[in-house]
Scaffold this motif. Sequence first.
Motif, PDB file in Angstrom:
ATOM      1  N   GLU A   1     -12.747   3.556  17.568  1.00 41.10           N
ATOM      2  CA  GLU A   1     -13.702   2.976  16.751  1.00 41.10           C
ATOM      3  C   GLU A   1     -13.713   2.532  15.340  1.00 41.10           C
ATOM      4  O   GLU A   1     -13.791   1.599  15.007  1.00 41.10           O
ATOM      5  CB  GLU A   1     -15.175   3.726  16.936  1.00 41.10           C
ATOM      6  CG  GLU A   1     -15.654   3.632  18.273  1.00 41.10           C
ATOM      7  CD  GLU A   1     -16.716   4.782  18.349  1.00 41.10           C
ATOM      8  OE1 GLU A   1     -17.719   4.318  19.207  1.00 41.10           O
ATOM      9  OE2 GLU A   1     -17.033   5.515  17.909  1.00 41.10           O
ATOM     10  N   ALA A   2     -13.008   3.665  14.624  1.00 40.48           N
ATOM     11  CA  ALA A   2     -12.554   3.266  13.220  1.00 40.48           C
ATOM     12  C   ALA A   2     -11.614   2.399  12.961  1.00 40.48           C
ATOM     13  O   ALA A   2     -11.552   1.559  12.075  1.00 40.48           O
ATOM     14  CB  ALA A   2     -12.156   4.710  12.651  1.00 40.48           C
ATOM     15  N   ALA A   3     -10.789   2.365  14.097  1.00 39.77           N
ATOM     16  CA  ALA A   3      -9.451   1.104  13.822  1.00 39.77           C
ATOM     17  C   ALA A   3     -10.151  -0.070  14.057  1.00 39.77           C
ATOM     18  O   ALA A   3      -9.716  -1.181  13.312  1.00 39.77           O
ATOM     19  CB  ALA A   3      -8.436   1.708  14.828  1.00 39.77           C
ATOM     20  N   LEU A   4     -11.297  -0.121  15.129  1.00 38.36           N
ATOM     21  CA  LEU A   4     -11.672  -1.440  15.468  1.00 38.36           C
ATOM     22  C   LEU A   4     -12.431  -1.820  14.028  1.00 38.36           C
ATOM     23  O   LEU A   4     -12.537  -3.051  13.595  1.00 38.36           O
ATOM     24  CB  LEU A   4     -12.311  -1.365  16.536  1.00 38.36           C
ATOM     25  CG  LEU A   4     -11.804  -1.229  17.962  1.00 38.36           C
ATOM     26  CD1 LEU A   4     -12.923  -1.125  19.073  1.00 38.36           C
ATOM     27  CD2 LEU A   4     -11.184  -2.505  18.070  1.00 38.36           C
TER      28      LEU A   4
ATOM     29  N   MET B   1      -6.609  -1.419   9.294  1.00 31.79           N
ATOM     30  CA  MET B   1      -5.626  -0.816  10.529  1.00 31.79           C
ATOM     31  C   MET B   1      -5.657  -1.759  11.357  1.00 31.79           C
ATOM     32  O   MET B   1      -6.643  -1.944  11.993  1.00 31.79           O
ATOM     33  CB  MET B   1      -6.194   0.635  10.657  1.00 31.79           C
ATOM     34  CG  MET B   1      -5.221   1.332  11.505  1.00 31.79           C
ATOM     35  SD  MET B   1      -5.787   2.911  12.311  1.00 31.79           S
ATOM     36  CE  MET B   1      -6.552   3.739  10.769  1.00 31.79           C
ATOM     37  N   THR B   2      -4.564  -2.075  12.207  1.00 24.73           N
ATOM     38  CA  THR B   2      -4.456  -2.821  13.289  1.00 24.73           C
ATOM     39  C   THR B   2      -4.299  -1.760  14.459  1.00 24.73           C
ATOM     40  O   THR B   2      -3.878  -0.765  14.350  1.00 24.73           O
ATOM     41  CB  THR B   2      -3.423  -3.607  13.257  1.00 24.73           C
ATOM     42  OG1 THR B   2      -2.111  -2.873  13.242  1.00 24.73           O
ATOM     43  CG2 THR B   2      -3.235  -4.470  12.145  1.00 24.73           C
ATOM     44  N   LEU B   3      -4.655  -2.329  15.647  1.00 24.05           N
ATOM     45  CA  LEU B   3      -4.578  -1.391  16.656  1.00 24.05           C
ATOM     46  C   LEU B   3      -3.274  -0.955  16.912  1.00 24.05           C
ATOM     47  O   LEU B   3      -2.957   0.113  18.002  1.00 24.05           O
ATOM     48  CB  LEU B   3      -5.355  -2.162  18.048  1.00 24.05           C
ATOM     49  CG  LEU B   3      -6.528  -2.272  17.814  1.00 24.05           C
ATOM     50  CD1 LEU B   3      -7.107  -3.088  19.131  1.00 24.05           C
ATOM     51  CD2 LEU B   3      -7.435  -0.997  17.718  1.00 24.05           C
ATOM     52  N   ARG B   4      -2.187  -1.714  16.617  1.00 22.05           N
ATOM     53  CA  ARG B   4      -0.762  -1.304  16.707  1.00 22.05           C
ATOM     54  C   ARG B   4      -0.125  -0.688  15.531  1.00 22.05           C
ATOM     55  O   ARG B   4       1.190  -0.470  15.514  1.00 22.05           O
ATOM     56  CB  ARG B   4      -0.133  -2.425  17.546  1.00 22.05           C
ATOM     57  CG  ARG B   4      -0.312  -2.626  18.906  1.00 22.05           C
ATOM     58  CD  ARG B   4       0.588  -3.530  19.546  1.00 22.05           C
ATOM     59  NE  ARG B   4       0.097  -3.653  21.108  1.00 22.05           N
ATOM     60  CZ  ARG B   4       0.882  -3.091  21.772  1.00 22.05           C
ATOM     61  NH1 ARG B   4       1.709  -2.424  21.737  1.00 22.05           N
ATOM     62  NH2 ARG B   4       0.260  -3.321  23.163  1.00 22.05           N
ATOM     63  N   SER B   5      -0.879  -0.240  14.573  1.00 19.61           N
ATOM     64  CA  SER B   5      -0.534   0.251  13.427  1.00 19.61           C
ATOM     65  C   SER B   5       0.331   1.625  13.526  1.00 19.61           C
ATOM     66  O   SER B   5      -0.170   2.272  14.657  1.00 19.61           O
ATOM     67  CB  SER B   5      -1.454   0.403  12.433  1.00 19.61           C
ATOM     68  OG  SER B   5      -2.058   1.600  12.634  1.00 19.61           O
ATOM     69  N   GLU B   6       1.320   1.902  12.921  1.00 20.47           N
ATOM     70  CA  GLU B   6       1.875   3.093  12.797  1.00 20.47           C
ATOM     71  C   GLU B   6       0.884   4.373  12.549  1.00 20.47           C
ATOM     72  O   GLU B   6       1.103   5.203  13.501  1.00 20.47           O
ATOM     73  CB  GLU B   6       3.119   3.099  11.995  1.00 20.47           C
ATOM     74  CG  GLU B   6       3.995   4.659  12.141  1.00 20.47           C
ATOM     75  CD  GLU B   6       5.123   4.651  11.096  1.00 20.47           C
ATOM     76  OE1 GLU B   6       5.705   5.599  10.815  1.00 20.47           O
ATOM     77  OE2 GLU B   6       5.411   3.628  10.768  1.00 20.47           O
ATOM     78  N   ARG B   7       0.111   4.197  11.608  1.00 23.74           N
ATOM     79  CA  ARG B   7      -0.870   5.219  11.555  1.00 23.74           C
ATOM     80  C   ARG B   7      -1.929   5.569  12.431  1.00 23.74           C
ATOM     81  O   ARG B   7      -2.016   6.820  12.908  1.00 23.74           O
ATOM     82  CB  ARG B   7      -1.667   4.568  10.025  1.00 23.74           C
ATOM     83  CG  ARG B   7      -2.859   5.670   9.787  1.00 23.74           C
ATOM     84  CD  ARG B   7      -3.338   5.400   8.562  1.00 23.74           C
ATOM     85  NE  ARG B   7      -4.823   5.691   8.508  1.00 23.74           N
ATOM     86  CZ  ARG B   7      -5.820   5.284   8.151  1.00 23.74           C
ATOM     87  NH1 ARG B   7      -5.853   4.059   7.430  1.00 23.74           N
ATOM     88  NH2 ARG B   7      -6.995   5.765   7.924  1.00 23.74           N
ATOM     89  N   LEU B   8      -2.258   4.378  13.304  1.00 15.66           N
ATOM     90  CA  LEU B   8      -3.132   4.694  14.498  1.00 15.66           C
ATOM     91  C   LEU B   8      -2.595   5.257  15.431  1.00 15.66           C
ATOM     92  O   LEU B   8      -2.942   6.262  16.107  1.00 15.66           O
ATOM     93  CB  LEU B   8      -3.805   3.295  15.042  1.00 15.66           C
ATOM     94  CG  LEU B   8      -4.561   3.642  16.199  1.00 15.66           C
ATOM     95  CD1 LEU B   8      -5.865   4.505  15.735  1.00 15.66           C
ATOM     96  CD2 LEU B   8      -4.996   2.085  16.486  1.00 15.66           C
ATOM     97  N   ILE B   9      -1.148   4.766  15.696  1.00 15.64           N
ATOM     98  CA  ILE B   9      -0.344   5.572  16.942  1.00 15.64           C
ATOM     99  C   ILE B   9      -0.300   7.057  16.746  1.00 15.64           C
ATOM    100  O   ILE B   9      -0.327   7.656  17.428  1.00 15.64           O
ATOM    101  CB  ILE B   9       0.984   4.779  17.001  1.00 15.64           C
ATOM    102  CG1 ILE B   9       0.497   3.316  17.612  1.00 15.64           C
ATOM    103  CG2 ILE B   9       1.898   5.399  18.127  1.00 15.64           C
ATOM    104  CD1 ILE B   9       1.608   2.376  17.636  1.00 15.64           C
ATOM    105  N   GLU B  10       0.196   7.333  15.353  1.00 14.17           N
ATOM    106  CA  GLU B  10       0.298   8.569  15.170  1.00 14.17           C
ATOM    107  C   GLU B  10      -0.740   9.557  15.197  1.00 14.17           C
ATOM    108  O   GLU B  10      -0.719  10.705  15.571  1.00 14.17           O
ATOM    109  CB  GLU B  10       0.959   8.680  13.589  1.00 14.17           C
ATOM    110  CG  GLU B  10       2.553   8.245  13.373  1.00 14.17           C
ATOM    111  CD  GLU B  10       3.542   9.024  14.416  1.00 14.17           C
ATOM    112  OE1 GLU B  10       3.456   9.972  14.282  1.00 14.17           O
ATOM    113  OE2 GLU B  10       4.231   8.132  15.236  1.00 14.17           O
TER     114      GLU B  10
END
Length: 87
Positions: free
Chosen positions: A80-83, A1-10
């Motif tokens: 943290e998980a996204a990183l 997952m990238t820091l600007r992914s739709e999943r992370l943003i949601e």
Amino acid sequence: MTLRSERLIETLAAVEHERWAHWQRYLHSRGERAADGSLVLPAELVERWERQIATPFAELSDEEKESDREQVFRYLPIIEAALDDTD
């Protein structure tokens, strides 16, 4: 997952909504509902919150800073998980 992914943003947006809803429940619980449905807040709370709004984080009391830190802990595991996923 990238820091600007739709999943992370949601995911972060859902946490933000939960945080906001929690604050609104608290805020509404402190007010008095008027006959017209409006909410009247006690002057001392309005004074306190206006002071906090006008105060930079570094100048808040230790208790106020800790309250803000508690909110960060809602987001931190997700970040943290996204990183970890970007490694």
